[in-house]
Write a protein that holds these residues in place. Structure first.
Motif, PDB file in Angstrom:
ATOM      1  N   ASN A 292      -5.402   4.991  -6.001  1.00  0.00           N
ATOM      2  CA  ASN A 292      -4.760   4.347  -4.708  1.00  0.00           C
ATOM      3  C   ASN A 292      -4.116   5.485  -3.451  1.00  0.00           C
ATOM      4  O   ASN A 292      -4.635   4.591  -2.518  1.00  0.00           O
ATOM      5  N   LEU A 293      -3.686   6.799  -4.122  1.00  0.00           N
ATOM      6  CA  LEU A 293      -3.551   7.801  -3.543  1.00  0.00           C
ATOM      7  C   LEU A 293      -4.299   8.616  -2.577  1.00  0.00           C
ATOM      8  O   LEU A 293      -4.103   8.708  -1.687  1.00  0.00           O
TER       9      LEU A 293
ATOM     10  N   ARG B  77      -4.533  -0.306  -3.017  1.00  0.00           N
ATOM     11  CA  ARG B  77      -3.962  -1.081  -3.452  1.00  0.00           C
ATOM     12  C   ARG B  77      -3.541  -1.924  -4.587  1.00  0.00           C
ATOM     13  O   ARG B  77      -3.184  -3.159  -5.219  1.00  0.00           O
ATOM     14  N   LEU B  78      -4.118  -0.932  -5.445  1.00  0.00           N
ATOM     15  CA  LEU B  78      -4.376  -0.838  -6.899  1.00  0.00           C
ATOM     16  C   LEU B  78      -3.652  -1.335  -8.179  1.00  0.00           C
ATOM     17  O   LEU B  78      -2.598  -0.713  -7.524  1.00  0.00           O
ATOM     18  N   LEU B  79      -3.824  -2.390  -9.218  1.00  0.00           N
ATOM     19  CA  LEU B  79      -2.082  -1.988  -9.788  1.00  0.00           C
ATOM     20  C   LEU B  79      -2.319  -1.424 -11.388  1.00  0.00           C
ATOM     21  O   LEU B  79      -1.516  -1.248 -11.802  1.00  0.00           O
TER      22      LEU B  79
ATOM     23  N   ALA C 162       1.057  -1.403  -0.197  1.00  0.00           N
ATOM     24  CA  ALA C 162       0.108   0.250  -0.254  1.00  0.00           C
ATOM     25  C   ALA C 162       0.685   1.105   0.003  1.00  0.00           C
ATOM     26  O   ALA C 162       0.542   2.177  -0.937  1.00  0.00           O
ATOM     27  N   GLU C 163       1.572   1.326   0.623  1.00  0.00           N
ATOM     28  CA  GLU C 163       2.785   2.410   0.965  1.00  0.00           C
ATOM     29  C   GLU C 163       3.195   2.818  -0.653  1.00  0.00           C
ATOM     30  O   GLU C 163       3.778   4.189  -0.854  1.00  0.00           O
ATOM     31  N   LEU C 164       3.975   1.590  -1.191  1.00  0.00           N
ATOM     32  CA  LEU C 164       4.801   1.623  -2.013  1.00  0.00           C
ATOM     33  C   LEU C 164       4.111   2.236  -3.779  1.00  0.00           C
ATOM     34  O   LEU C 164       4.260   2.934  -4.111  1.00  0.00           O
ATOM     35  N   LEU C 165       2.673   1.483  -3.435  1.00  0.00           N
ATOM     36  CA  LEU C 165       0.904   1.585  -4.375  1.00  0.00           C
ATOM     37  C   LEU C 165       0.767   3.295  -4.625  1.00  0.00           C
ATOM     38  O   LEU C 165       0.347   3.486  -6.246  1.00  0.00           O
ATOM     39  N   SER C 166       0.968   3.842  -3.413  1.00  0.00           N
ATOM     40  CA  SER C 166       1.087   5.326  -3.310  1.00  0.00           C
ATOM     41  C   SER C 166       1.794   6.385  -3.209  1.00  0.00           C
ATOM     42  O   SER C 166       1.204   7.452  -3.147  1.00  0.00           O
ATOM     43  N   CYS C 167       3.070   5.782  -3.429  1.00  0.00           N
ATOM     44  CA  CYS C 167       3.683   6.793  -4.236  1.00  0.00           C
ATOM     45  C   CYS C 167       4.063   6.712  -5.341  1.00  0.00           C
ATOM     46  O   CYS C 167       3.526   6.703  -6.331  1.00  0.00           O
ATOM     47  N   ALA C 168       5.097   8.473  -5.241  1.00  0.00           N
ATOM     48  CA  ALA C 168       5.363   8.916  -6.826  1.00  0.00           C
ATOM     49  C   ALA C 168       5.609   7.786  -7.840  1.00  0.00           C
ATOM     50  O   ALA C 168       6.745   7.758  -7.778  1.00  0.00           O
ATOM     51  N   PRO C 169       5.025   7.662  -8.910  1.00  0.00           N
ATOM     52  CA  PRO C 169       5.884   6.587  -9.903  1.00  0.00           C
ATOM     53  C   PRO C 169       7.071   6.782  -9.922  1.00  0.00           C
ATOM     54  O   PRO C 169       8.096   5.743 -10.207  1.00  0.00           O
TER      55      PRO C 169
ATOM     56  N   ALA D 111     -13.267  11.234  -8.805  1.00  0.00           N
ATOM     57  CA  ALA D 111     -12.308  11.960  -9.838  1.00  0.00           C
ATOM     58  C   ALA D 111     -10.790  12.787 -10.427  1.00  0.00           C
ATOM     59  O   ALA D 111      -9.945  12.751  -9.276  1.00  0.00           O
ATOM     60  N   GLU D 112     -11.520  13.784  -9.677  1.00  0.00           N
ATOM     61  CA  GLU D 112     -11.433  14.870  -9.979  1.00  0.00           C
ATOM     62  C   GLU D 112     -10.030  15.779  -8.134  1.00  0.00           C
ATOM     63  O   GLU D 112      -9.048  15.785  -8.627  1.00  0.00           O
ATOM     64  N   ASP D 113     -10.625  14.727  -7.892  1.00  0.00           N
ATOM     65  CA  ASP D 113     -10.478  15.347  -6.125  1.00  0.00           C
ATOM     66  C   ASP D 113      -8.901  14.324  -6.069  1.00  0.00           C
ATOM     67  O   ASP D 113      -8.076  14.286  -5.238  1.00  0.00           O
ATOM     68  N   ALA D 114      -9.001  13.304  -6.543  1.00  0.00           N
ATOM     69  CA  ALA D 114      -8.297  12.039  -6.730  1.00  0.00           C
ATOM     70  C   ALA D 114      -7.082  12.939  -7.793  1.00  0.00           C
ATOM     71  O   ALA D 114      -5.830  12.409  -7.343  1.00  0.00           O
ATOM     72  N   ALA D 115      -7.901  13.466  -8.909  1.00  0.00           N
ATOM     73  CA  ALA D 115      -6.446  13.388  -9.919  1.00  0.00           C
ATOM     74  C   ALA D 115      -5.779  15.324  -9.265  1.00  0.00           C
ATOM     75  O   ALA D 115      -4.351  14.992  -9.751  1.00  0.00           O
ATOM     76  N   GLU D 116      -6.408  15.820  -8.427  1.00  0.00           N
ATOM     77  CA  GLU D 116      -5.595  16.943  -7.753  1.00  0.00           C
ATOM     78  C   GLU D 116      -4.702  16.363  -6.755  1.00  0.00           C
ATOM     79  O   GLU D 116      -3.070  16.724  -6.628  1.00  0.00           O
TER      80      GLU D 116
END
Length: 282
Positions: free
Chosen positions: A53-54, A143-145, A9-16, A100-105
Motif C-alpha cells: 500500500n505504501l 487499500r490491500l488488507l 487508503a490513508e490509514l492502510l499506508s500509515c506505520a503499523p 518488492a525491494e523498493d517497497a521494502a525500503e
C-alpha cells in the motif's frame, strides 16, 4: 474514490504501530456516524500488504507503468515464441523483485521490520498483479488488507481490499497503437533472433570448413614431407643398388678370371701327369 476509500487508503499506508490511534482519530473526525463506524471496523493490514500500500501510494507512477506493461504483455504473449516467453518470465521476475525491494525500503524508512519472509510475500503480491487484472486492481488501489498468493488464481478485489471496488484505479492497458508497436517489436525481435541463429549456424559451418582446410593443408604438408623423405631414401637405395651392381660385375669378372686361371692350371697339371706316366720305369 469515496471519502471512506480515501481515509482507508490513508490509514492502510500509515506505520503499523500508529494504525490503531490513527484509525480512532479519523473515526472521531468523521461527521457521519455510519462513516465513523466503517472506519472503526477497518482492520489492520498485514505487514506485507502495508508495504505494498505504501509503495502504491508513494510510487504510483512507477507501479502504474509496471502494471500497464504487464497488461500489454498479457495480451501480446500469445504471439510470442518460447524463447521470448522465457525471457519475458525472467524480466517479470526481475521487475517484481526490484519493485518488492523498493517497497521494502520505503517500509523500513517508516520504521517497518521487513523480514525475508515479508519481502517474499511482497514479491508474491506484486507478481500476482502481473498475471491477473483483479490482483493488479487490488494492488493499485493502495487499500490491500492482506498479501496475495501469486499462484495464478484469479483475485476478486472485493475480498482483499477495504472500500469500494468500483472506484479502484485499475491499471489501464496500453493504447492500441502502443500494443501494435509492441507486437511489431516482438515480431522484429523474433526475426532478428532467427537471423542471428542462422548467422550463428553459418559461422559454425564456416569455422568447420576453415578447420577442414587447415587439417587438409597440414596433412598435405605432412605427406609432402614424407614424400621428400622417401625420395631421399630411394635415392640412397638406388646409389647402394648401383654400387652393389658394380660390385657384382667386378666379382663376376674376377670369378671368370679365376676360372680361366684354374682351367689353365688344370691343363698344366694334366700335361705333367701325362708326362710322368709316359717315362719308362727304371
Amino acid at each position: 474514490m469515496t471519502e471512506f476509500d480515501s481515509i482507508a487508503a490513508e490509514l492502510l499506508s500509515c506505520a503499523p504501530g500508529d494504525f490503531v490511534s490513527a484509525r480512532e482519530a479519523r473515526a472521531k473526525e468523521a461527521g457521519d456516524a455510519h462513516l465513523a463506524a466503517r472506519i472503526r471496523a477497518l482492520r489492520k493490514p498485514t505487514t506485507a500488504a502495508w508495504a505494498v500500500n505504501l509503495f502504491a501510494q508513494e510510487r504510483a507512477p512507477q507501479l502504474q507503468e509496471a502494471l500497464q506493461l504487464a497488461a500489454a504483455l498479457r495480451e501480446a504473449q500469445a504471439e510470442l515464441d518460447v524463447p521470448a516467453l522465457a525471457k519475458l518470465g525472467r524480466d517479470r521476475r526481475a521487475l517484481t523483485a526490484r519493485l518488492a525491494e523498493d517497497a521494502a525500503e520505503l517500509a523500513r524508512a517508516r520504521g517497518g521490520r521487513i523480514s525475508a519472509g515479508m519481502l517474499d510475500a511482497v514479491q508474491r503480491t506484486l507478481s500476482a498483479a502481473f498475471f491477473d487484472p483483479g490482483a493488479a486492481a487490488a494492488v493499485a488501489s493502495g487499500r490491500l488488507l492482506s498479501e496475495l498468493d501469486g499462484d495464478g488464481t484469479p483475485v476478486d478485489p472485493s475480498t482483499v481490499i477495504a472500500g469500494d471496488v468500483a472506484d479502484t484505479p485499475v491499471a489501464a492497458t496500453r493504447p492500441d497503437d502502443d500494443l501494435a508497436a509492441l507486437r511489431a517489436r516482438r515480431r522484429a525481435e523474433q526475426t532478428l533472433r532467427q537471423a542471428e541463429r542462422e548467422r550463428a549456424a553459418a559461422e559454425r559451418d564456416h569455422a568447420a570448413a576453415e578447420r577442414a582446410v587447415r587439417d587438409a593443408s597440414r596433412r598435405g604438408a605432412q605427406i609432402a614431407a614424407r614424400i621428400a623423405e622417401l625420395e631421399g631414401e630411394l635415392s640412397a637405395v638406388r646409389e647402394s643398388a648401383q654400387a652393389a651392381a658394380m660390385a657384382v660385375s667386378g666379382a663376376e669378372a674376377e670369378e671368370r678370371r679365376a676360372a680361366a686361371e684354374l682351367a689353365r692350371r688344370e691343363e698344366i697339371v694334366a700335361a705333367a701327369r701325362a708326362a710322368s706316366d709316359a717315362r719308362p720305369a727304371g
